[in-house]
Design a protein around this motif. Structure first.
Motif, PDB file in Angstrom:
ATOM      1  N   VAL A 105      67.814 -44.347  47.779  1.00 27.84           N
ATOM      2  CA  VAL A 105      66.743 -43.824  48.628  1.00 27.84           C
ATOM      3  C   VAL A 105      67.307 -43.413  49.988  1.00 27.84           C
ATOM      4  N   SER A 106      66.908 -42.215  50.459  1.00 30.27           N
ATOM      5  CA  SER A 106      67.361 -41.734  51.768  1.00 30.27           C
ATOM      6  C   SER A 106      66.212 -41.560  52.749  1.00 30.27           C
ATOM      7  N   ASP A 107      64.993 -41.636  52.256  1.00 30.76           N
ATOM      8  CA  ASP A 107      63.811 -41.544  53.120  1.00 30.76           C
ATOM      9  C   ASP A 107      62.666 -42.255  52.418  1.00 30.76           C
ATOM     10  N   LEU A 108      61.878 -43.002  53.145  1.00 34.50           N
ATOM     11  CA  LEU A 108      60.810 -43.780  52.516  1.00 34.50           C
ATOM     12  C   LEU A 108      59.627 -43.911  53.458  1.00 34.50           C
ATOM     13  N   VAL A 114      59.490 -52.467  43.672  1.00 37.80           N
ATOM     14  CA  VAL A 114      59.688 -51.028  43.836  1.00 37.80           C
ATOM     15  C   VAL A 114      60.696 -50.735  44.940  1.00 37.80           C
ATOM     16  N   THR A 115      60.607 -51.436  46.060  1.00 35.48           N
ATOM     17  CA  THR A 115      61.553 -51.187  47.154  1.00 35.48           C
ATOM     18  C   THR A 115      62.985 -51.536  46.716  1.00 35.48           C
ATOM     19  N   GLY A 116      63.131 -52.546  45.887  1.00 36.84           N
ATOM     20  CA  GLY A 116      64.453 -52.875  45.339  1.00 36.84           C
ATOM     21  C   GLY A 116      64.974 -51.769  44.439  1.00 36.84           C
ATOM     22  N   GLN A 117      64.086 -51.228  43.606  1.00 37.53           N
ATOM     23  CA  GLN A 117      64.477 -50.131  42.714  1.00 37.53           C
ATOM     24  C   GLN A 117      64.844 -48.875  43.506  1.00 37.53           C
ATOM     25  N   LEU A 118      64.111 -48.637  44.580  1.00 35.73           N
ATOM     26  CA  LEU A 118      64.399 -47.475  45.414  1.00 35.73           C
ATOM     27  C   LEU A 118      65.798 -47.581  46.027  1.00 35.73           C
ATOM     28  N   THR A 119      66.172 -48.783  46.451  1.00 34.14           N
ATOM     29  CA  THR A 119      67.503 -48.996  47.020  1.00 34.14           C
ATOM     30  C   THR A 119      68.584 -48.709  45.989  1.00 34.14           C
ATOM     31  N   LEU A 120      68.344 -49.176  44.761  1.00 36.16           N
ATOM     32  CA  LEU A 120      69.316 -48.952  43.692  1.00 36.16           C
ATOM     33  C   LEU A 120      69.457 -47.474  43.336  1.00 36.16           C
TER      34      LEU A 120
END
Length: 297
Positions: free
Chosen positions: A270-273, A261-267
């Motif tokens: 993502v600007s805030d997590l 999921v964190t990899g997908q968010l980067t793609l």
């Protein structure tokens, strides 16, 4: 080796045809705070009343410090202190007189600890009990119980009627008991309160234990909450409890899913997590919702 202070094995209780408790089993070790959790009507108070000898079990075994608590009731009561969720007092006695009476009935001396707790909980011990609010009645019982030097403390919804400051005082006193090697059974439906104190919990539902374990172990197997700002949310709509508000999304994932999921968010830009573990209330609802779903099937 850990010393077992309280052991409950295969406890069953019937009221006529109604099965109130079914094969309830759990144990408390020396020096731990154990949370006994469930909504009203789940069986918490029934189990506690049997432990106290106020009700007879239909079957099962209960031992306190190795003694049979269903037969040696007076003996085992000398090793415990109890506060119910709704305290009734002698109306014509003062709060101070009742505290001293409760201590004498349990064979405990009155020490300076009583005065310290009276001051801490801001109780006027000179007033007659009939003038006390529900919160002040709870304070009388709590002061008496916390003034006793026993191995086991049983609190059943103990902070009912107390204000937030007094609740905090109670939490701190429980942590002091733990530090002193005492054992505490804490029954409550206020999960945020319990979470600050307990080492292990048992979740009871419809008279049956559905989960027992440490909060750390239970959290390892529970979903994590993800809140993020992304440019494209489409790929995340498949996750449980997905919600979206503008460019902000939230959903739950397992720990195994988190790296992907964190990899997908980067793609997805993502600007805030923020990733947060479940609270005790979240854990509680996950276990209850899972059982409700199983029942419906």
């Amino acid at each position: 080796m850990m010393t077992k202070i309280l052991e409950v094995n295969d406890l069953n209780k019937k009221f006529g045809r109604f099965q109130a408790l079914t094969n309830v089993s759990f144990s408390l070790n020396e020096g731990e705070v154990f949370g006994f959790l469930g909504p009203n009507g789940a069986g918490k108070s029934t189990a506690i009343r049997i432990i106290l000898g106020l009700l007879r079990p239909s079957s099962g075994e209960i031992t306190i410090l190795g003694k049979d608590a269903t037969k040696k009731i007076v003996k085992t009561h000398q090793n415990l202190a109890y506060v119910p969720g709704d305290v009734y007092l002698w109306p014509n006695l003062t709060g101070g007189e009742i505290i001293e009476l409760l201590l004498k009935m349990g064979g405990h001396p009155r020490t300076k600890r009583v005065d310290e707790l009276i001051q801490l909980f801001e109780l006027d011990p000179r007033k007659k009990a009939r003038t006390y609010s529900k919160g002040n009645r709870q304070k009388v019982a709590l002061i008496a119980a916390l003034s006793m030097d026993v191995a086991l403390y049983i609190f059943d919804e103990p902070t009912s009627g107390l204000d937030p400051l007094q609740e905090r005082h109670f939490q701190n006193e429980v942590l002091k008991l733990k530090a002193a090697g005492k054992t505490v059974l804490l029954s409550s439906h206020i999960l945020s309160e319990v979470e600050k104190m307990v080492d292990r919990v048992a979740i009871i539902r419809k008279g049956q234990i559905v989960e027992t374990g440490s909060l750390a172990d239970m959290r390892k197997h529970a979903a994590l909450y993800v809140h993020a700002k992304v440019q494209d949310s489409t790929v995340f709509e498949k996750f449980d409890q997905f919600k979206q508000d503008g460019d902000e999304i939230s959903f739950t994932v397992t720990r195994e899913q988190l790296p992907v999921v964190t990899g997908q968010l980067t793609l997805q830009g993502v600007s805030d997590l923020m990733v947060t573990p479940p609270t005790l209330e979240d854990l509680f609802m996950q276990y209850y919702d899972a059982k409700e779903g199983a029942d419906e099937e």
